[in-house]
Motif scaffolding. Structure first.
Motif, PDB file in Angstrom:
ATOM      1  N   VAL A 260       0.837  -1.195   0.000  1.00  0.00           N
ATOM      2  CA  VAL A 260       0.000   0.000   0.000  1.00  0.00           C
ATOM      3  C   VAL A 260       0.875   1.249   0.000  1.00  0.00           C
ATOM      4  O   VAL A 260       1.837   1.350   0.770  1.00  0.00           O
ATOM      5  CB  VAL A 260      -0.917   0.016   1.236  1.00  0.00           C
ATOM      6  CG1 VAL A 260      -1.588   1.372   1.416  1.00  0.00           C
ATOM      7  CG2 VAL A 260      -1.969  -1.088   1.130  1.00  0.00           C
TER       8      VAL A 260
ATOM      9  N   ASP B  54      -2.542   4.492  -3.257  1.00  0.00           N
ATOM     10  CA  ASP B  54      -3.770   3.746  -2.953  1.00  0.00           C
ATOM     11  C   ASP B  54      -4.679   4.412  -1.941  1.00  0.00           C
ATOM     12  O   ASP B  54      -5.877   4.123  -1.901  1.00  0.00           O
ATOM     13  CB  ASP B  54      -3.405   2.365  -2.386  1.00  0.00           C
ATOM     14  CG  ASP B  54      -2.484   1.593  -3.287  1.00  0.00           C
ATOM     15  OD1 ASP B  54      -2.910   1.241  -4.403  1.00  0.00           O
ATOM     16  OD2 ASP B  54      -1.324   1.351  -2.890  1.00  0.00           O
TER      17      ASP B  54
ATOM     18  N   LEU C 153      -5.065  -2.914  -0.155  1.00  0.00           N
ATOM     19  CA  LEU C 153      -5.535  -2.468   1.147  1.00  0.00           C
ATOM     20  C   LEU C 153      -6.112  -3.619   1.968  1.00  0.00           C
ATOM     21  O   LEU C 153      -5.856  -3.734   3.171  1.00  0.00           O
ATOM     22  CB  LEU C 153      -6.580  -1.369   0.967  1.00  0.00           C
ATOM     23  CG  LEU C 153      -6.039  -0.041   0.408  1.00  0.00           C
ATOM     24  CD1 LEU C 153      -7.166   0.789  -0.191  1.00  0.00           C
ATOM     25  CD2 LEU C 153      -5.333   0.736   1.508  1.00  0.00           C
TER      26      LEU C 153
END
Length: 753
Positions: free
Chosen positions: A377, A420, A458
């Motif tokens: 991430v 992200d 995520l």
């Protein structure tokens, strides 16, 4: 696929009029459950422990005798609910099921949330329910038990929604000691107390740092925290930079080794030697080159938005990431998350674009993703999509290089760069607007594909640490576990190992083993501006709790009564490198930082800055050459020198609490012994002074000879200053430190010097 065959078999069994459950009841069931606090705890042989709230609507499915949580309440075992599948398979399955709104919610990361009670606030309920936010950053908690109860209420709240995605709670570093805390062997605390990152670096002991990570991660998980917004592995190559104290110092090899050890400690569950229920995701920051801020200014401020590389040394700043945090020894292999830099890396992008780190496709997609091979991430630093209206405050957005664009356009630019998640953003609206922009320009299929890519990344961090199985806590266990005596003991011992002794005149001043008479002069705190606004009150205080000092020595009120003196001071403090008053007087606003205590005029600074310019200012030249700055705590210098005059031939022990290099010209001649504290308990300092412990730490940075060498050093180059030499002939260079025998020369010095 194994899962598809299993699912077809389950559907067939369910169609047989409940025969499956009957068979399970006849002896096939491998699990049992009990209520703990407000949730149900399911234990099973050969499978993970599960936790769920009776109020959420989630039920337990039994398949092959094992228990699974029916998180979306569809009476069927979906792949993402099946703990027998890999985290990658589960994340991909769930990402494909989520609506665009749910994915957009995963991309949000909350602003700072205090936990004063065990109840969710109305704002927290709103962003969890209406904005689908699941990443929550907590700050101050009232107590470990309160944190556990609050966690359980939050998890029950989100478990009953849509796909039952648990909240992923995180924290900035919260284990750092304070001077006034007192250690009592055998007694616990609210959390174990350790040195700052710079103090950990001063131990030059990577195994100690890994051990810190192991303990800290266990305490985090007991508080419901599964992601750490740390470590800060920026290589602090400019000594003036005020975020120096959060780093592992200025040496690339030391910072690299410490980064690797820290991430391994946090992320590794000992039982699995990889990911598991004791793991905490490490978000390593700040990708990359943050330690090279021009003039030492910081990019939390518009006045400090630029990092510069006069030594053409940007590539070296990657080392702590690519050779450290991304090359772990444990089974998790690399840090699971990265936070890009706020700053504009001035004129480094080959395309000529000058934008903040999270907006830069060159920095994120090309260098982080493609070249470094990072698959985890990427989350922006906090608040970069908001507007800001002043140059001299960190309150507001940091849209560096993107000031002319609106909030939705900034989100779109960040997603295009390969990031992200949006740190400090609670609202879903701008993310959905960015999705529409992507759909309009590239088609909705590609927009959906891009969103699912981030969703998988995520969700993977949530699956790997077991939150989908059990995000709940037993408050009683949390209260007993966090800050338990053995953790407090290890933290205190680490503090002792972080204290650097720079001077011990003729090796005779310290230790003071007898119960002698000590004079502790008061410290004057002037009224100074606060970093976040406001003015502190002027005051004169005891720098150390005299009740604590009396446990070691007899405290006297006058220097002539004393056998020795202890002076505790702090590093010179000269502001943020910018003054609106200077602008009002016709200047450009820019002022020098000073690492000395007396007034400083920047005669040797650049006449023309390397970088400059902002929509809020008229000039592009941020030079501060010829300007003078005063240290707010100049009285620290006065106090030390006055104490030495009053003490005469009797020794003066000076303690400097600091988070960056200090010019010692004005202090060292009046000091018979000097200890450097990277924010430890004062009790630890007294243990060193009294000889209960021996100093063993080394400088993780250079101490400059004067401000001329500070101005002449290059912001991006480590260890490039002339170092201070004291009256005993010792040079305060990187890796210098003393024990009772004199300068330390051991394997650590040989490895890193």
């Amino acid at each position: 696929m194994r899962y598809e065959g299993m699912k077809k078999n389950l559907v067939m069994q369910m169609a047989m009029g409940g025969m499956l459950m009957a068979l399970v009841a006849c002896g096939g069931q491998q699990w049992s459950e009990q209520q703990v606090d407000s949730f149900m705890l399911v234990t099973q042989k050969g499978g993970p422990t599960l936790g769920y709230s009776p109020q959420s609507g989630v039920k337990i499915l039994t398949v092959d005798g094992y228990a699974f949580k029916d998180l979306n309440r569809n009476d069927s075992l979906d792949a993402y609910e099946d703990w027998r599948l890999s985290a990658e398979e589960r994340a991909a399955n769930l990402a494909s099921q989520l609506s665009v709104e749910e994915i957009a919610g995963l991309m949000l990361y909350s602003s700072h949330q205090a936990v004063p009670t065990d109840s969710l606030t109305a704002d927290q309920q709103k962003f969890l329910r209406d904005d689908y936010l699941r990443a929550v950053l907590i700050t101050v908690v009232e107590s470990p038990a309160t944190a556990a109860k609050w966690n359980n209420k939050m998890q029950a709240f989100v478990e009953g929604m849509d796909h039952g995605i648990p909240a992923n709670t995180s924290s900035d570093p919260r284990h750092e000691a304070t001077g006034t805390a007192e250690f009592n062997a055998g007694a616990g605390g609210k959390i174990s107390l350790w040195p700052t990152s710079l103090g950990l670096a001063a131990t030059f002991d990577a195994q100690l740092v890994r051990r810190f990570g192991e303990i800290a991660s266990e305490e985090y998980r007991a508080l419901g925290i599964a992601r750490a917004l740390s470590p800060q592995v920026d290589i602090a190559t400019d000594p003036r930079w005020f975020r120096f104290d959060g780093t592992f110092g200025e040496d690339p090899q030391l910072a690299t080794d410490m980064a690797r050890a820290y991430c391994d400690g946090f992320q590794t569950t000992p039982e699995t030697k990889g990911w598991g229920m004791k793991s905490v995701n490490a978000m390593v920051k700040h990708w990359y080159g943050y330690g090279a801020q021009e003039g030492g200014r910081d990019s939390h401020f518009a006045s400090g938005k630029y990092a510069v590389y006069p030594g053409k040394n940007l590539a070296m700043h990657k080392r702590s990431f690519v050779e450290g945090a991304f090359k772990l020894e444990g089974g998790t292999k690399m840090a699971s998350a990265v936070m890009p830099i706020y700053s504009i890396l001035w004129n480094q992008d080959p395309s000529g674009e000058n934008v903040g780190g999270s907006y830069s496709r060159w920095l994120i997609q090309q260098q982080l993703r493609d070249e470094a091979g990072f698959e985890g991430v990427a989350c922006t630093d906090w608040g970069i999509t908001k507007d800001i209206k002043v140059l001299d405050s960190p309150i507001g957005g940091k849209p560096w290089g993107m000031e002319a664009f609106n909030e939705a356009e900034r989100h779109y630019k960040i997603l295009q760069a390969g990031v992200d998640q949006f740190g400090g953003n609670n609202e879903i609206g701008p993310v959905l607007e960015a999705y529409q922009m992507w759909s309009k320009e590239q088609g909705e299929g590609r927009a959906r594909q891009r969103f699912e890519l981030s969703a998988r990344r995520l969700l993977l961090n949530v699956f790997r640490v077991g939150l989908f199985e059990n995000p709940y806590l037993d408050p009683a266990e949390t209260q007993q576990f966090v800050g338990k005596p053995e953790f407090m003991q290890e933290g205190y011992e680490a503090q002792l190992k972080s204290i650097v002794m720079l001077k011990n005149h003729q090796n005779r001043v310290l230790p003071v083993k007898d119960r002698k008479k000590v004079y502790v002069p008061k410290r004057h705190f002037p009224a100074i501006p606060g970093l976040w606004g406001g003015i502190s009150e002027e005051k004169t205080v005891e720098p150390i709790d005299l009740a604590l000092v009396k446990k070691y020595f007899d405290v006297v009120e006058q220097p002539e009564q004393a056998d020795f003196a202890i002076c505790l001071i702090q590093e010179p403090k000269t502001g943020i490198g910018y003054s609106a008053d200077d602008v009002k007087k016709g200047g450009n606003g820019y002022l020098p930082f000073s690492l000395q205590y007396d007034d400083y005029t920047a005669k040797d600074a650049r006449a023309v800055s390397i970088a400059g310019g902002d929509p809020m200012e008229k000039t592009t030249n941020r030079s501060f050459r010829g300007k003078t700055v005063k240290a707010y705590n100049r009285d620290d210098m006065v106090m030390v020198n006055d104490t030495k005059k009053a003490m005469g031939d009797k020794p003066v022990v000076v303690i400097i609490e600091t988070g960056r290099p200090v010019v010692l010209t004005e202090i060292e001649p009046s000091a018979d012994a000097i200890l450097i504290s990277f924010t430890v308990q004062h009790q630890a300092l007294l243990d060193i002074i009294s000889g209960k412990a021996e100093p063993s730490a080394l400088l993780p940075m250079q101490m400059p000879a004067d401000m001329k060498t500070v101005e002449e050093q290059q912001e991006d180059v480590p260890r490039d200053m002339r170092c201070y030499q004291d009256g005993d002939g010792h040079t305060y260079d990187f890796a210098f430190g003393m024990n009772w025998q004199g300068p330390i020369s051991d394997a650590r010095v040989e490895k890193y010097k």
